[in-house]
Design an enzyme around this catalytic site. Structure first.
Site: not given
Length: 440
Positions: A67, A64
């Site tokens: 993230c 991600c």
């Protein structure tokens, strides 16, 4: 048989000591890494949230992008939060790998942040830059009601509170008058009572008698004053109405705040909320809001959030500004004769619109399905969308086997979107399961 009995007895007697030793070992393990973001897995997740009174957990996925951008901010915040008088720990877990934990806490997109307070999880919707995140999280470990005994204590309290929450200060007010509400609304505001203060402070906060309850919105440079009566119902009504500023721009976080408010929403759709013409209109909306506390006044720019505006039958050809009354879900109301706001005497037109709604001169409408689903697709958690697509696909296959025509509805799945996107990225595609970065 007697040997087995003795063995079981020994196990029962020694079990508390074994458990205590394991708990102490876990505490020591976590203490060694204090000030750093703890990496958790299925084997130690429950122990971590049990050992810390306050712990922020980042449910992430290694692939991600959002993230990865969040990680260094959490690293910076962790060292600061660990040194607080009441420390707050930060941890992370690969919820894509440890799906059992992710499933247990309803994780349907990444990153998702949850703060565990004495083991009880609450989703974190605050800012994600390190300095702002630290200030936001301090709110959760502060006293329910701060007692302020001097002018300097008042100044220090307001400075430490920052701009993320509204601030309530009860001047000359008994703590018991707001303590119940301070607990009830702790996640949404700062509460304090000032026991001793000077005339200079009274002048600064613009009140001329006590007791007085002052509500401030530092981020919007707004303040209001309540002089009573200080009975429970009236105090709570004032607090509830003051949790939001007079006018509120549509953002991801603000949409969540609106869900917690029971009032109808007067929504003004502007061409561009940043231009001077719109700013003048927003000032007039503030004046209207101060006289109509039974509504929440919000605004959105077509340029800033086109997908949201289109849900209310607004296009590039629509004459703006336009006002509607929205129930916060799928219904809204147009007022007959008030389709748009002209440039001249806008204050009177706003008053006429509100009165027209109160008089019932309205047309009830539902958010248009096409644009609404486009809006929902930008707001809803990707995991939820995947489930919906899967269910629809299964239904279509079953129906095709029966050789019957298929009609699949789409509105119901979008009634309660589970997550939102920021204004700047609302229409950008995401990888499956990935959440947008939050606006700070």
């Amino acid at each position: 048989m007697s040997f087995l009995f003795i063995f079981l007895l020994l196990v029962l007697v020694s079990w508390p000591f074994i458990t205590a030793a394991e708990t102490e070992q876990q505490k020591q393990q976590f203490a060694v890494e204090s000030g750093k973001v703890l990496e958790l897995d299925e084997s130690n997740f429950d122990a971590a949230i049990s050992n810390f009174d306050y712990i922020l957990v980042d449910f992430y996925a290694p692939w991600c992008g959002h993230c990865k951008r969040l990680a260094p901010q959490l690293d910076k915040a962790a060292s600061i939060l660990a040194d607080l008088k009441q420390p707050i720990s930060i941890a992370k877990i690969d919820a894509d790998k440890y799906k059992r934990v992710g499933s247990k806490y309803g994780i349907d997109g990444y990153p998702t942040l949850k703060i565990f307070m004495h083991g009880v999880p609450t989703e974190y919707y605050g800012p994600r830059k390190a300095d702002l995140l630290v200030r936001f999280l301090k709110k959760f470990v502060a006293a329910d009601v701060a007692i302020l005994n001097s002018d300097s204590a008042i100044s220090e309290f307001v400075e430490a509170a920052g701009t993320s929450f509204p601030i309530f200060i009860g001047f000359g007010l008994n703590e018991s008058a707001i303590s119940h509400f301070a607990v009830k609304y702790k996640k949404r505001a700062w509460f304090s009572v000032a026991k001793d203060f000077s005339d200079k402070t009274m002048e600064f906060y613009d009140f001329d008698k006590v007791p007085a309850l002052v509500a401030r919105h530092p981020n919007y440079d707004e303040q209001s004053i309540f002089y009573g009566p200080f009975e429970e119902k009236f105090v709570e009504d004032y607090i509830k109405q003051s949790l939001l500023p007079l006018t509120l721009p549509i953002t991801e976080e603000n949409l969540r705040l609106l869900k917690d408010d029971e009032r109808k929403v007067i929504l003004t759709i502007l061409e561009d909320e940043s231009d001077d013409r719109s700013k003048k209109l927003v000032k007039l909306l503030k004046a209207a809001a101060s006289a109509n506390h039974d509504f929440v006044f919000v605004f959105v720019g077509f340029k800033q959030w086109q997908g949201f505006a289109e849900s209310f039958e607004v296009s590039k050809k629509t004459k703006l500004p336009k006002m509607v009354v929205w129930d916060g879900d799928e219904e809204y109301f147009s007022v007959v004769g008030s389709d748009s706001i002209e440039d001249e005497d806008q204050g009177s037109q706003i008053t006429q619109f509100i009165q027209g709604y109160k008089d019932g001169n309205i047309i009830q409408k539902r958010i248009s399905s096409g644009s609404f689903m486009g809006f929902i697709n930008s707001m809803i958690g990707i995991g939820t969308v995947t489930i919906i697509v899967f269910v629809v696909a299964v239904v279509m296959i079953i129906q095709s086997l029966k050789e019957e025509p298929v009609t699949v509805g789409t509105r119901d799945e979008g009634d309660h979107p589970s997550s939102s996107t920021s204004q700047a990225e609302a229409r950008q595609p995401l990888r499956s399961g990935e959440k947008q970065d939050k606006e700070d």
